[in-house]
Design a protein around this motif. Structure first.
Motif, PDB file in Angstrom:
ATOM      1  N   LYS A  23       0.830  -1.199   0.000  1.00  0.00           N
ATOM      2  CA  LYS A  23       0.000   0.000   0.000  1.00  0.00           C
ATOM      3  C   LYS A  23       0.869   1.256   0.000  1.00  0.00           C
ATOM      4  N   GLY A  24       0.573   2.153  -0.924  1.00  0.00           N
ATOM      5  CA  GLY A  24       1.301   3.402  -1.008  1.00  0.00           C
ATOM      6  C   GLY A  24       2.518   3.371  -1.910  1.00  0.00           C
ATOM      7  N   ARG A  25       2.929   2.203  -2.350  1.00  0.00           N
ATOM      8  CA  ARG A  25       4.093   2.099  -3.225  1.00  0.00           C
ATOM      9  C   ARG A  25       3.679   2.318  -4.670  1.00  0.00           C
ATOM     10  N   THR A  26       4.587   2.841  -5.442  1.00  0.00           N
ATOM     11  CA  THR A  26       4.324   3.008  -6.870  1.00  0.00           C
ATOM     12  C   THR A  26       5.290   2.125  -7.654  1.00  0.00           C
ATOM     13  N   LEU A  27       4.826   1.667  -8.787  1.00  0.00           N
ATOM     14  CA  LEU A  27       5.644   0.801  -9.631  1.00  0.00           C
ATOM     15  C   LEU A  27       6.453   1.644 -10.603  1.00  0.00           C
ATOM     16  N   SER A  28       7.667   1.205 -10.896  1.00  0.00           N
ATOM     17  CA  SER A  28       8.494   1.905 -11.876  1.00  0.00           C
ATOM     18  C   SER A  28       7.932   1.641 -13.274  1.00  0.00           C
ATOM     19  N   ASP A  29       8.293   2.488 -14.203  1.00  0.00           N
ATOM     20  CA  ASP A  29       7.827   2.316 -15.582  1.00  0.00           C
ATOM     21  C   ASP A  29       8.317   0.989 -16.161  1.00  0.00           C
ATOM     22  N   GLU A  30       9.541   0.609 -15.810  1.00  0.00           N
ATOM     23  CA  GLU A  30      10.097  -0.657 -16.287  1.00  0.00           C
ATOM     24  C   GLU A  30       9.284  -1.841 -15.763  1.00  0.00           C
TER      25      GLU A  30
END
Length: 118
Positions: free
Chosen positions: A16-23
């Motif tokens: 929760k709260g984490r974002t994924l990198s574009d890669e």
């Protein structure tokens, strides 16, 4: 006494709260490409995306009177049918309707949310 969390619930809380990198997003999209989903899964996805808005969707849609708009690709009957089908068929998506009626997804979304053809 606290409810024992399942494995998925623990992972969900940790992420929760984490974002994924574009890669990472790119790798996920490649991994999921070509996967066929069941109608039950499609209905669950639709429910998740709409959330509380699904309660606001009307089940019976009156036919809109014909307008004098010359550039419209959809007729009043098409709009009524789109709204009826989207709110009553669980596994039907905006993307499928757009392909069927040969219009953009944005057009179908605007029709379903009453932004067009009020």
């Amino acid at each position: 006494m606290e409810k024992k969390l399942t494995k998925n619930e623990k992972i969900s809380r940790a992420m929760k709260g984490r974002t994924l990198s574009d890669e990472h997003k790119l790798k996920l999209s490649k991994a999921k490409k070509g996967i066929k989903r069941s109608n039950e899964t499609k209905a669950k996805i639709k429910q998740t995306l709409l959330g509380d808005k699904i309660k606001d969707l009307k089940k019976d849609h009156p036919e809109i009177p014909k307008t004098n708009m010359s550039r419209t690709h959809l007729t009043a009957a098409d709009v009524k049918q789109i709204r009826d089908r989207y709110s009553n068929e669980e596994a039907l998506s905006i993307r499928q309707l757009a392909k069927e009626y040969n219009v953009s997804r944005h057009t179908i979304h605007s029709v379903v949310t009453y932004k067009l053809w009020r």
